[in-house]
Design a protein around this motif. Sequence first.
Motif, short mmCIF file in Angstrom:
data_model
loop_
_atom_site.label_atom_id
_atom_site.label_comp_id
_atom_site.label_asym_id
_atom_site.label_seq_id
_atom_site.Cartn_x
_atom_site.Cartn_y
_atom_site.Cartn_z
N VAL A 1 -45.48 70.92 4.97
CA VAL A 1 -46.86 71.38 5.05
C VAL A 1 -47.80 70.23 5.42
CG1 VAL A 1 -46.52 73.23 3.38
CG2 VAL A 1 -47.27 70.98 2.57
N VAL A 2 -48.93 70.60 6.02
CA VAL A 2 -50.02 69.68 6.30
C VAL A 2 -51.05 69.83 5.19
CG1 VAL A 2 -51.82 69.02 7.95
CG2 VAL A 2 -49.61 69.88 8.76
N ARG A 3 -51.50 68.72 4.63
CA ARG A 3 -52.40 68.75 3.49
C ARG A 3 -53.79 68.29 3.89
NH1 ARG A 3 -47.36 67.33 1.66
NH2 ARG A 3 -46.65 68.45 -0.20
N LEU A 4 -54.76 69.17 3.71
CA LEU A 4 -56.17 68.79 3.85
C LEU A 4 -56.65 68.44 2.44
CD1 LEU A 4 -58.94 70.74 5.81
CD2 LEU A 4 -59.37 69.45 3.74
N HIS A 5 -56.99 67.20 2.22
CA HIS A 5 -57.37 66.75 0.88
C HIS A 5 -58.85 66.38 0.85
CE1 HIS A 5 -57.10 64.81 -3.04
NE2 HIS A 5 -57.81 63.82 -2.53
N ILE A 6 -59.56 66.90 -0.14
CA ILE A 6 -60.99 66.60 -0.31
C ILE A 6 -61.20 66.08 -1.73
CG2 ILE A 6 -63.35 67.50 -0.28
CD1 ILE A 6 -62.38 69.71 1.59
N GLY A 7 -61.71 64.87 -1.84
CA GLY A 7 -62.13 64.33 -3.13
C GLY A 7 -63.61 64.61 -3.30
N HIS B 1 -64.90 62.26 -0.23
CA HIS B 1 -64.10 61.84 0.93
C HIS B 1 -63.10 62.94 1.28
CE1 HIS B 1 -61.98 60.61 -2.76
NE2 HIS B 1 -60.96 61.15 -2.14
N HIS B 2 -62.54 62.86 2.48
CA HIS B 2 -61.53 63.85 2.89
C HIS B 2 -60.69 63.30 4.03
CE1 HIS B 2 -63.75 64.81 6.59
NE2 HIS B 2 -64.83 64.74 5.85
N ASN B 3 -59.50 63.88 4.18
CA ASN B 3 -58.60 63.51 5.27
C ASN B 3 -57.51 64.57 5.37
OD1 ASN B 3 -57.52 61.88 7.37
ND2 ASN B 3 -58.04 60.02 6.21
N ILE B 4 -56.69 64.46 6.41
CA ILE B 4 -55.59 65.39 6.63
C ILE B 4 -54.31 64.57 6.73
CG2 ILE B 4 -54.66 67.20 8.12
CD1 ILE B 4 -57.54 67.74 9.06
N LEU B 5 -53.28 64.96 5.95
CA LEU B 5 -52.06 64.17 5.86
C LEU B 5 -50.83 65.05 6.05
CD1 LEU B 5 -54.01 63.52 3.04
CD2 LEU B 5 -52.84 61.36 3.40
N TYR B 6 -49.76 64.41 6.53
CA TYR B 6 -48.52 65.16 6.71
C TYR B 6 -47.31 64.30 6.39
CZ TYR B 6 -44.44 67.26 8.87
OH TYR B 6 -43.18 67.77 9.08
N SER B 7 -46.39 64.85 5.64
CA SER B 7 -45.04 64.30 5.46
C SER B 7 -44.18 65.42 4.90
CB SER B 7 -45.05 63.09 4.51
OG SER B 7 -45.54 63.44 3.23
N LYS B 8 -42.89 65.41 5.26
CA LYS B 8 -42.01 66.49 4.79
C LYS B 8 -41.82 66.43 3.29
CE LYS B 8 -39.54 67.26 9.12
NZ LYS B 8 -38.24 67.22 9.83
#
Length: 301
Positions: free
Chosen positions: A48-54, A76-83
């Motif tokens: 999955v791709v994770r959109l993370h918002i603090g 803050h926020h960013n978009i992260l990916y790893s299996k």
Amino acid sequence: MSSPQRITTDAGSRDSLTWEFDGIRMGHAISTFNTLTSFSATSANTDVVRLHIGLKGNYSFYYKQLDTHYHLIGGHHNILYSKDFDMMVENRTLQLETFGIQFPRETFLRFTQNANPLLQRFADRLISGDSAILSEQWGAVDPGIQQVVHQIVNNPYKGDLQQLFLLSKSIELLVLCAESCRLALDKKEEFLKSPADKEKILAVRDLINERLHCPPNLSQISRTVGLNEYKLKRGFKETFNTTVFGYLAEQRLLLARQYLLDTSRTAAEISYELGYCTPQHFNNAFKKRFGSTPNDLRKNP
């Protein structure tokens, strides 16, 4: 709406809401700690791709799949990916508020196949199966992102209508966050050189949010956070792409709109509660921002 869940441990408690629709998982959490500590966060075999918002609070974490440490200040926020997903998190404040969306990789690629160059480069990493982060420069949580998160957490819908609403809002957040990260990469930090100054600007935002009905003036804000007015004004604009007054005006109107949709308070009551000089002043400002009067919104929400 998802049922609230509370998890209590020796370290503190965590209150959360989660929603699942079309393979997408969305969650909001407020974690309250008894002390500054560290904890792990892991997940295996989740493509999955994770959109993370603090939203609130300061923390740092080590992301094993990216072999990188991040030190983050609230908003803050960013978009992260790893299996796979392995993190070691250290809270720097006693309360953290976060919001996140997990998109299945193929769903995310479908949404972003014709996106801006930043998202396309990120998508190329996904297609190759590489772990990736959208931007090394984390984006700031601006009023638009705040409002969408608020709408999601407080949504009144049920069943299929709720799923449709959440899907539309997940895409809206994806667009807002991706554009915000793109702007953050192009931005030169001219006024806020230290983490301490950045924390003070976030404290300014929080102070305004807490006192929308009777906001302090610039000199009062300056004294409260310990930042001179020159750096306060320019640092705020640098962080949130708007002035202190512009942010206050936008937050008031967004909150007023929510009150009109979710409560039975009259427009006049809302105008006085939020500190407008007269109901007419509120009416004019609302129509300029949303294209309709408060009463029109009530008739045609």
